[in-house]
Scaffold this active site. Structure first.
Site, PDB file in Angstrom:
ATOM      1  N   HIS A   1      -3.162  14.316   8.432  1.00  0.00           N
ATOM      2  CA  HIS A   1      -4.267  14.939   7.809  1.00  0.00           C
ATOM      3  C   HIS A   1      -4.707  16.175   8.124  1.00  0.00           C
ATOM      4  O   HIS A   1      -4.460  16.457   9.267  1.00  0.00           O
ATOM      5  CB  HIS A   1      -5.491  13.864   7.896  1.00  0.00           C
ATOM      6  CG  HIS A   1      -5.131  12.308   7.489  1.00  0.00           C
ATOM      7  ND1 HIS A   1      -4.473  11.506   8.219  1.00  0.00           N
ATOM      8  CD2 HIS A   1      -5.566  11.578   6.266  1.00  0.00           C
ATOM      9  CE1 HIS A   1      -4.681  10.227   7.570  1.00  0.00           C
ATOM     10  NE2 HIS A   1      -5.215  10.584   6.389  1.00  0.00           N
TER      11      HIS A   1
ATOM     12  N   ASP B   1      -6.376  15.939  11.308  1.00  0.00           N
ATOM     13  CA  ASP B   1      -5.762  15.426  12.512  1.00  0.00           C
ATOM     14  C   ASP B   1      -5.152  16.768  13.283  1.00  0.00           C
ATOM     15  O   ASP B   1      -5.096  16.330  14.784  1.00  0.00           O
ATOM     16  CB  ASP B   1      -4.234  14.491  11.994  1.00  0.00           C
ATOM     17  CG  ASP B   1      -4.752  13.203  11.154  1.00  0.00           C
ATOM     18  OD1 ASP B   1      -5.946  12.583  11.544  1.00  0.00           O
ATOM     19  OD2 ASP B   1      -4.099  12.915  10.373  1.00  0.00           O
TER      20      ASP B   1
ATOM     21  N   MET C   1       5.131  15.442   5.552  1.00  0.00           N
ATOM     22  CA  MET C   1       3.983  15.036   4.538  1.00  0.00           C
ATOM     23  C   MET C   1       2.822  15.401   4.873  1.00  0.00           C
ATOM     24  O   MET C   1       2.638  15.584   6.271  1.00  0.00           O
ATOM     25  CB  MET C   1       4.216  13.466   4.172  1.00  0.00           C
ATOM     26  CG  MET C   1       2.982  12.940   3.568  1.00  0.00           C
ATOM     27  SD  MET C   1       1.477  12.275   4.380  1.00  0.00           S
ATOM     28  CE  MET C   1       1.657  10.793   4.664  1.00  0.00           C
TER      29      MET C   1
ATOM     30  N   GLU D   1      -1.685   6.879  -3.051  1.00  0.00           N
ATOM     31  CA  GLU D   1      -1.608   5.588  -2.407  1.00  0.00           C
ATOM     32  C   GLU D   1      -2.918   4.573  -2.833  1.00  0.00           C
ATOM     33  O   GLU D   1      -3.840   5.219  -2.562  1.00  0.00           O
ATOM     34  CB  GLU D   1      -1.984   5.987  -0.640  1.00  0.00           C
ATOM     35  CG  GLU D   1      -1.826   4.669  -0.068  1.00  0.00           C
ATOM     36  CD  GLU D   1      -1.665   5.037   1.759  1.00  0.00           C
ATOM     37  OE1 GLU D   1      -1.276   6.159   2.074  1.00  0.00           O
ATOM     38  OE2 GLU D   1      -2.041   4.099   2.406  1.00  0.00           O
TER      39      GLU D   1
ATOM     40  N   LYS E   1      -5.220   1.021  -2.406  1.00  0.00           N
ATOM     41  CA  LYS E   1      -5.682  -0.185  -1.377  1.00  0.00           C
ATOM     42  C   LYS E   1      -6.779  -0.473  -1.996  1.00  0.00           C
ATOM     43  O   LYS E   1      -7.873   0.022  -2.654  1.00  0.00           O
ATOM     44  CB  LYS E   1      -6.324   0.789  -0.188  1.00  0.00           C
ATOM     45  CG  LYS E   1      -6.460  -0.212   1.063  1.00  0.00           C
ATOM     46  CD  LYS E   1      -7.144   0.565   2.290  1.00  0.00           C
ATOM     47  CE  LYS E   1      -7.391  -0.235   3.356  1.00  0.00           C
ATOM     48  NZ  LYS E   1      -7.884   0.312   4.650  1.00  0.00           N
TER      49      LYS E   1
ATOM     50  N   GLU F   1       1.745   0.924   0.260  1.00  0.00           N
ATOM     51  CA  GLU F   1       1.740   0.569   1.792  1.00  0.00           C
ATOM     52  C   GLU F   1       1.633  -0.913   1.812  1.00  0.00           C
ATOM     53  O   GLU F   1       0.968  -1.871   1.091  1.00  0.00           O
ATOM     54  CB  GLU F   1       0.470   1.002   2.439  1.00  0.00           C
ATOM     55  CG  GLU F   1       0.325   0.511   3.843  1.00  0.00           C
ATOM     56  CD  GLU F   1      -0.988   1.106   4.743  1.00  0.00           C
ATOM     57  OE1 GLU F   1      -1.016   2.235   4.580  1.00  0.00           O
ATOM     58  OE2 GLU F   1      -1.742   0.465   5.367  1.00  0.00           O
TER      59      GLU F   1
ATOM     60  N   HIS G   1      -1.550  -2.798   2.333  1.00  0.00           N
ATOM     61  CA  HIS G   1      -2.569  -2.892   1.332  1.00  0.00           C
ATOM     62  C   HIS G   1      -2.489  -3.681   0.263  1.00  0.00           C
ATOM     63  O   HIS G   1      -3.181  -4.243  -0.311  1.00  0.00           O
ATOM     64  CB  HIS G   1      -2.803  -1.371   0.736  1.00  0.00           C
ATOM     65  CG  HIS G   1      -2.912  -0.296   1.963  1.00  0.00           C
ATOM     66  ND1 HIS G   1      -3.055   0.986   1.682  1.00  0.00           N
ATOM     67  CD2 HIS G   1      -3.583  -0.371   3.108  1.00  0.00           C
ATOM     68  CE1 HIS G   1      -3.372   1.470   2.814  1.00  0.00           C
ATOM     69  NE2 HIS G   1      -3.773   0.727   3.575  1.00  0.00           N
TER      70      HIS G   1
ATOM     71  N   ASP H   1       4.720   3.874   2.813  1.00  0.00           N
ATOM     72  CA  ASP H   1       3.998   3.529   4.306  1.00  0.00           C
ATOM     73  C   ASP H   1       4.401   2.128   4.460  1.00  0.00           C
ATOM     74  O   ASP H   1       4.107   1.140   4.012  1.00  0.00           O
ATOM     75  CB  ASP H   1       2.334   3.504   3.880  1.00  0.00           C
ATOM     76  CG  ASP H   1       2.019   4.859   4.125  1.00  0.00           C
ATOM     77  OD1 ASP H   1       0.646   5.135   3.911  1.00  0.00           O
ATOM     78  OD2 ASP H   1       2.867   5.889   4.195  1.00  0.00           O
TER      79      ASP H   1
ATOM     80  N   ASP I   1      -7.547  -4.656   7.258  1.00  0.00           N
ATOM     81  CA  ASP I   1      -6.169  -3.641   7.272  1.00  0.00           C
ATOM     82  C   ASP I   1      -5.766  -3.566   8.694  1.00  0.00           C
ATOM     83  O   ASP I   1      -6.210  -2.774   9.500  1.00  0.00           O
ATOM     84  CB  ASP I   1      -6.727  -2.265   6.558  1.00  0.00           C
ATOM     85  CG  ASP I   1      -5.420  -1.529   6.448  1.00  0.00           C
ATOM     86  OD1 ASP I   1      -5.501  -0.196   6.089  1.00  0.00           O
ATOM     87  OD2 ASP I   1      -4.368  -1.946   6.749  1.00  0.00           O
TER      88      ASP I   1
ATOM     89  N   ASP J   1      -2.680  -2.670   9.772  1.00  0.00           N
ATOM     90  CA  ASP J   1      -1.670  -1.841  10.037  1.00  0.00           C
ATOM     91  C   ASP J   1      -0.891  -2.023  11.296  1.00  0.00           C
ATOM     92  O   ASP J   1      -0.422  -1.252  12.373  1.00  0.00           O
ATOM     93  CB  ASP J   1      -2.371  -0.465  10.513  1.00  0.00           C
ATOM     94  CG  ASP J   1      -3.051   0.168   9.009  1.00  0.00           C
ATOM     95  OD1 ASP J   1      -3.983   1.061   9.343  1.00  0.00           O
ATOM     96  OD2 ASP J   1      -2.579  -0.220   8.135  1.00  0.00           O
TER      97      ASP J   1
ATOM     98  N   ASP K   1       2.960   3.920   8.768  1.00  0.00           N
ATOM     99  CA  ASP K   1       1.485   4.215   8.907  1.00  0.00           C
ATOM    100  C   ASP K   1       1.026   2.897   9.391  1.00  0.00           C
ATOM    101  O   ASP K   1       0.347   2.034   8.684  1.00  0.00           O
ATOM    102  CB  ASP K   1       0.993   4.319   7.381  1.00  0.00           C
ATOM    103  CG  ASP K   1      -0.522   4.746   7.467  1.00  0.00           C
ATOM    104  OD1 ASP K   1      -1.189   4.763   6.518  1.00  0.00           O
ATOM    105  OD2 ASP K   1      -0.948   5.263   8.595  1.00  0.00           O
TER     106      ASP K   1
HETATM  107  C1  DIG Z   1      -4.555   4.733   4.996  1.00  0.00           C
HETATM  108  O1  DIG Z   1      -3.254   3.726   4.937  1.00  0.00           O
HETATM  109  C2  DIG Z   1      -3.791   6.126   4.503  1.00  0.00           C
HETATM  110  C3  DIG Z   1      -4.224   7.153   5.496  1.00  0.00           C
HETATM  111  O2  DIG Z   1      -3.970   6.846   6.654  1.00  0.00           O
HETATM  112  C4  DIG Z   1      -3.808   8.434   4.715  1.00  0.00           C
HETATM  113  O3  DIG Z   1      -4.436   9.413   4.093  1.00  0.00           O
HETATM  114  C5  DIG Z   1      -2.468   7.685   4.013  1.00  0.00           C
HETATM  115  C6  DIG Z   1      -1.026   8.485   4.398  1.00  0.00           C
HETATM  116  O4  DIG Z   1      -0.029   7.821   4.861  1.00  0.00           O
HETATM  117  N1  DIG Z   1      -2.621   6.161   4.223  1.00  0.00           N
HETATM  118 MN    MN Z   2      -1.241   4.444   4.441  1.00  0.00          MN
HETATM  119 MN    MN Z   3      -3.610   0.544   6.134  1.00  0.00          MN
END
Ligand code: DIG
Ligand code: MN
Ligand code: MN
Length: 384
Positions: free
Chosen positions: A55, A58, A89, A182, A184, A218, A221, A246, A256, A258, A288
């Site tokens: 990001h 980051d 990315m 993406e 969620k 992802e 998600h 992801d 979430d 992760d 991710d």
């Molecule tokens: C959350 O799953 C999102 C953020 O971490 C980011 O914007 C995106 C990139 O993989 N995934």
């Molecule tokens: Mn993600």
């Molecule tokens: Mn996530």
């Protein structure tokens, strides 16, 4: 057989994943805040990593001076050079700063919507500076807790206008990004707009430059939405829209998490990897995810290694499944799959099908050995 990742496997990690300091809603960080250069070096130590993602904030803190930004970029570039990692990315943090408390692209405040597009343009500039060609957009704050706040139809108009503006910016600047939206379903907002892959695929078709826009599904998600992630990815593949992915893991019905890829449900992870390998997915495989809050630096590196090795082991299991004599025998014993409904319509074909007779009882009696097939899958996953 050793499973050693190489950059050709296209495994990537976000700076925020390996750099996760272990903070959670109920506790302070348990790990230091490493710099982007230190995180790249950790990925270099893990071995075989293709690239890193970020990001905007980051890499460059939101209030950094130009001099601070230049120094960070210099150190980051040096780390990329010494480890050989690429930037694969880029994406924008449109969820951390309080200004985004009601979203960015869909905020009720026109100044916030303008600032979100402004910030994304600059983040696209930053990603392009480091060679990124995939741009992810995760609308973590694009949503609502109460629908008294905004009209969800108007919110989608705002979302579409922002994405259209940014895909045009991409063309004007010649950055060559492919955008990956993406989904969620919730968290951090009570309800997030465009919550699943299916919603996004419908949304993408309404965009001005829809060919430049795909999805970044992802695992966690779709699981949060109670959905089968492999089927979500299959839908994206089928639509030609799997631009990025992801990978992580997640218990159903939880926040979430992760988790490390494959750590919660290896059988689901197997079928996902089999799908990606069977369909020759050639994009980046982004983990991710982050290490447990209990992990120190050494264990974080093990988390990164484990993510990649699990993928490689599951890809090997998929090869063994496809070649397995028992699997082949069971598949061959099933009813003929080819044919059935003609791929193209003609009055003749319709007349033939309309007139055809079917022995329902005989057809219903045919065997489908799915228990045996699934058992053999489990045995293969157990090394059998
Ligand atoms: C959350 O799953 C999102 C953020 O971490 C980011 O914007 C995106 C990139 O993989 N995934
Ligand atoms: Mn993600
Ligand atoms: Mn996530």
């Amino acid at each position: 057989m050793s499973f050693k990742p190489t950059p050709n496997d296209k495994f990537t990690f976000g700076l925020w994943t390996v750099g996760n300091p272990g903070r959670d809603p109920f506790g302070e960080p348990t790990r230091p805040t490493w710099s982007p250069a230190e995180i790249v070096d950790m990925l270099g130590e893990a071995g075989g990593v293709c690239g890193v993602n970020f990001h905007d904030n980051d890499l460059i803190p939101i209030d950094a001076t130009d001099a601070e930004a230049a120094s960070i970029k210099k150190d980051f570039s040096a780390a990329l050079n010494r480890t050989g990692l690429k930037v694969c990315m880029a994406t924008t943090n449109l969820f951390g700063d309080p200004v985004f408390k009601d979203g960015g692209f869909t905020s009720n405040d026109a100044d916030v919507r303008a600032y979100a597009v402004h910030k994304t343009m600059r983040a696209m500039d930053l990603g392009a500076e480091f060679g990124a060609k995939i741009y992810v957009m995760w609308g973590g704050r694009e949503g609502a807790e109460t629908d008294a706040a905004k009209d969800p139809v108007e919110s989608l108009n705002r979302y579409r206008d922002a994405v259209n503006f940014l895909t045009n910016y991409n063309k004007e600047k010649g950055y060559g990004y492919r955008f990956a939206l993406e989904p969620k379903p919730n968290e951090p907002r009570g309800h997030i707009y465009l919550p699943t892959v299916g919603h996004l695929l419908a949304f993408i078709q309404t965009l001005e430059h829809h060919a430049d826009v795909g999805v970044n599904p992802e695992v966690a998600h779709e699981h949060m939405a109670g959905l089968n992630f492999t089927h979500a990815v299959a839908m994206a593949l089928w639509a030609g829209k799997l631009f990025h992915i992801d990978l992580n893991d997640q218990a159903y019905g939880r926040y979430d998490q992760d988790f490390r890829f494959g750590s919660e449900n290896p059988k689901a992870a197997f079928f996902l990897v089999k799908l990606l390998e069977d369909h020759n997915y050639d994009g980046f495989k982004h983990f991710d995810s982050h290490a447990y809050r209990t992990s120190d630096r050494a264990d974080v590196i093990e988390f990164a290694r484990g993510s990649m090795i699990t993928y490689l082991r599951l890809a090997d299991a998929a090869k063994r499944w496809n070649a397995d004599a028992r699997v082949k025998q069971l598949l061959a014993s099933m009813p003929k799959a080819e044919g059935g409904v003609p791929a193209t319509y003609s009055p003749g074909a319709a007349a033939d099908l309309h007139a055809r007779s079917f022995d329902r009882a005989a057809i219903a009696a045919r065997s489908l050995p799915y228990e045996a097939l699934d058992q053999r899958t489990i045995e293969i996953l157990m090394g059998g």
